[in-house]
Design an enzyme around this catalytic site. Sequence first.
Site, PDB file in Angstrom:
ATOM      1  N   TYR A 148       0.839  -1.132   0.275  1.00 61.39           N
ATOM      2  CA  TYR A 148      -0.186  -0.051   0.075  1.00 61.39           C
ATOM      3  C   TYR A 148       0.845   1.312   0.055  1.00 61.39           C
ATOM      4  O   TYR A 148       0.805   2.096  -0.854  1.00 61.39           O
ATOM      5  CB  TYR A 148      -0.828  -0.060   1.246  1.00 61.39           C
ATOM      6  CG  TYR A 148      -2.112   1.041   1.377  1.00 61.39           C
ATOM      7  CD1 TYR A 148      -2.967   1.377   0.330  1.00 61.39           C
ATOM      8  CD2 TYR A 148      -1.708   2.212   2.167  1.00 61.39           C
ATOM      9  CE1 TYR A 148      -3.998   2.304   0.397  1.00 61.39           C
ATOM     10  CE2 TYR A 148      -2.704   3.329   2.405  1.00 61.39           C
ATOM     11  CZ  TYR A 148      -3.963   3.202   1.445  1.00 61.39           C
ATOM     12  OH  TYR A 148      -4.751   4.127   1.530  1.00 61.39           O
ATOM     13  N   LYS A 152       1.151   3.738  -3.006  1.00 63.16           N
ATOM     14  CA  LYS A 152       0.861   5.192  -2.907  1.00 63.16           C
ATOM     15  C   LYS A 152       1.755   6.167  -3.073  1.00 63.16           C
ATOM     16  O   LYS A 152       1.310   7.410  -3.430  1.00 63.16           O
ATOM     17  CB  LYS A 152      -0.258   5.417  -1.503  1.00 63.16           C
ATOM     18  CG  LYS A 152      -1.280   4.775  -1.452  1.00 63.16           C
ATOM     19  CD  LYS A 152      -2.535   5.209  -2.301  1.00 63.16           C
ATOM     20  CE  LYS A 152      -3.779   4.754  -1.809  1.00 63.16           C
ATOM     21  NZ  LYS A 152      -4.946   5.655  -2.519  1.00 63.16           N
TER      22      LYS A 152
END
Length: 260
Positions: A148, A152
Amino acid sequence: MTLPGAAVVVTGAGSGIGRALAHRLAAAGARIVVNDLDAASAAATAQAVGGLAAAGDMTDPGDVQALVQLCWDEFGALDLFCANAGESVPGSVATGDASWQSAWEANVMSQVYAARYLLPAWLERGRGRLLSTVSAAGMLTVPGMAPYVVSKHATFALAEWLRATHAHEGIVVQVLCPMGVRTPMLDRVAPLCSPMLEQSAIEPELVARVAVEALADDRFLILPHPEVAEWYAARGSATDEWLASMNGLHQQLAGLGSTT
Ligand SMILES: NC(=O)c1ccc[n+]([C@@H]2O[C@H](COP(=O)([O-])OP(=O)(O)OC[C@H]3O[C@@H](n4cnc5c(N)ncnc54)[C@H](O)[C@@H]3O)[C@@H](O)[C@H]2O)c1
């Protein structure tokens, strides 16, 4: 930007932050195309905001292109695209390639496709606005969430690149970077990473309010948790100390009793 009458697309708007954005923007007078992977939740949000439902998978370039076209066809314009759909993928480097790939497609390629299909018409008319839901995880780091965090950071980098490349052509790119937000996504990930995320979590309606207010001044960084600005500055100006404190946090969370 002028919201009354504006033509807006919000992706991942069947739940959480996207749904709150759709409500806030509709309340300000915008016409909304409500996208979600889940057709029923897209329809429910669309009905609630008087918008148009458009089920579709933002990791599929054909679906993204069709979504952009639908907004132009139905509203005759596309003024703001909220690229909000994303996926929280926990793990480490030991996590399987399929999970890394899924984080990459959901958090990065979805926004590459959006920009790819938005830019030609926006550049032609000299105006367009992309609001990219990133995360504070794209500026800092989060224990237990390597796919993640890494994806991101790439979402953030893409938005920076788009703004740096196209700002002089009337294209405004902004990033929405909250820490924890009380949505189903947070319920899924908080137990896997930092309890800090839950302690500092805010409501999606507050995130949407801060984001919609920020449309007025074009600022790149939209930070519903203002403390993120301070940590981001520390990361840049005292990188080793910042990394040592993050390592301390990781150790504490792993139950190793760090004193860093
Ligand atoms: N909740 C948090 O703590 C938090 C914090 C920072 C950033 N974010 C980001 O905010 C965004 C929204 O997350 P949320 O917390 O509202 O989650 P959520 O789970 O409440 O809602 C996400 C919605 O996106 C939809 N979706 C997922 N993949 C999709 C795809 N490929 N195409 C279309 N729709 C898709 C889901 O069906 C769901 O309705 C994400 O990009 C997330 O990374 C969330």
